[in-house]
Design a protein around this motif. Structure first.
Motif, PDB file in Angstrom:
ATOM      1  N   UNK A  49       0.683   5.203  -1.760  1.00  0.00           N
ATOM      2  CA  UNK A  49       1.444   5.743  -2.397  1.00  0.00           C
ATOM      3  C   UNK A  49       1.539   7.325  -2.539  1.00  0.00           C
ATOM      4  N   UNK A  50       2.570   7.751  -2.498  1.00  0.00           N
ATOM      5  CA  UNK A  50       2.700   9.217  -2.335  1.00  0.00           C
ATOM      6  C   UNK A  50       4.043   9.782  -2.621  1.00  0.00           C
ATOM      7  N   UNK A  51       4.437  11.139  -2.494  1.00  0.00           N
ATOM      8  CA  UNK A  51       5.937  11.458  -2.643  1.00  0.00           C
ATOM      9  C   UNK A  51       6.914  10.509  -2.024  1.00  0.00           C
ATOM     10  N   UNK A  52       7.839  10.153  -2.441  1.00  0.00           N
ATOM     11  CA  UNK A  52       9.074   9.523  -1.970  1.00  0.00           C
ATOM     12  C   UNK A  52       8.732   8.152  -1.777  1.00  0.00           C
ATOM     13  N   UNK A  53       7.594   7.471  -2.565  1.00  0.00           N
ATOM     14  CA  UNK A  53       7.255   6.028  -2.374  1.00  0.00           C
ATOM     15  C   UNK A  53       6.740   5.592  -3.621  1.00  0.00           C
ATOM     16  N   UNK A  54       6.563   4.306  -3.768  1.00  0.00           N
ATOM     17  CA  UNK A  54       5.918   3.614  -4.865  1.00  0.00           C
ATOM     18  C   UNK A  54       5.237   2.334  -4.193  1.00  0.00           C
ATOM     19  N   UNK A  55       4.456   1.966  -5.073  1.00  0.00           N
ATOM     20  CA  UNK A  55       3.906   0.484  -4.493  1.00  0.00           C
ATOM     21  C   UNK A  55       4.815  -0.442  -4.489  1.00  0.00           C
ATOM     22  N   UNK A  56       4.464  -1.444  -3.696  1.00  0.00           N
ATOM     23  CA  UNK A  56       5.542  -2.745  -3.515  1.00  0.00           C
ATOM     24  C   UNK A  56       5.967  -3.302  -4.727  1.00  0.00           C
ATOM     25  N   UNK A  57       4.910  -3.358  -5.814  1.00  0.00           N
ATOM     26  CA  UNK A  57       4.856  -4.263  -6.957  1.00  0.00           C
ATOM     27  C   UNK A  57       5.702  -3.191  -8.060  1.00  0.00           C
TER      28      UNK A  57
END
Length: 177
Positions: A49-57
């Motif tokens: 997880x980093x900028x412009x993303x999040x964990x799938x859950x």
């Protein structure tokens, strides 16, 4: 703050740094989190997880992101809802990487850099990254699940000399003695 472990349900990692001088390319830093399974707690990350993303859950996400360091105080923030992570996860490692797009930069090239890890109002870690001043990336925190299923915080300030992409594969490795 403390070298020991502390139980944590939900943590926030905050990052700050001063913008570069107006004639210089921007200093762009990122908070990065990697997750590891119970089968391979020091192996390949399950996800990053980093900028412009999040964990799938949705348990780990960025709530604030900066590409320049401009703003007051901590300009980049990542939230980790550890208590909601599936039992298949045993470890989460959080680090900071400096983008190297405009030439080599280390933490020593930055001014007023700092990372803060909190759970609510409780400060778990506050560090100015001076001990990794010659590095381009650094881990700052490790969260591990104990036998009872509770998550524990461990301070883990450790420098690396790699770009953000390579760093995501290295940051969870066991420390070399």
């Amino acid at each position: 703050m403390s070298g020991g472990s502390q139980a944590v349900e939900k943590a926030e990692v905050r990052l700050k740094w001063d913008p570069s001088h107006w004639e210089q390319p921007h200093h762009h830093l990122d908070i990065i989190a990697t997750t590891y399974s119970t089968d391979a707690p020091h192996g390949r990350p399950v996800y990053v997880v980093h900028f412009d993303s999040r964990s799938p859950d949705g348990t780990i996400n960025m709530s604030r992101h900066s590409q320049t360091g401009q703003g007051f105080g901590y300009v980049e923030v990542m939230t980790l809802e550890l208590g909601r992570l599936a039992p298949s996860f045993a470890r989460v490692v959080v680090g900071v990487a400096i983008h190297q797009d405009s030439g080599p930069k280390t933490f020593g090239d930055l001014s007023n850099a700092g990372v803060l890890v909190v759970e609510g109002y409780r400060e778990l870690l506050k560090d100015d990254l001076a001990q990794v001043s010659g590095s381009t990336a650094a881990t700052v925190a490790e969260f591990t699940r104990d036998a009872s299923g509770a998550w524990e915080f461990h301070e883990m300030v450790r420098g690396f000399d790699s770009d953000p992409e390579i760093f995501t594969m290295e940051m969870g490795s066991a420390p070399q003695s």
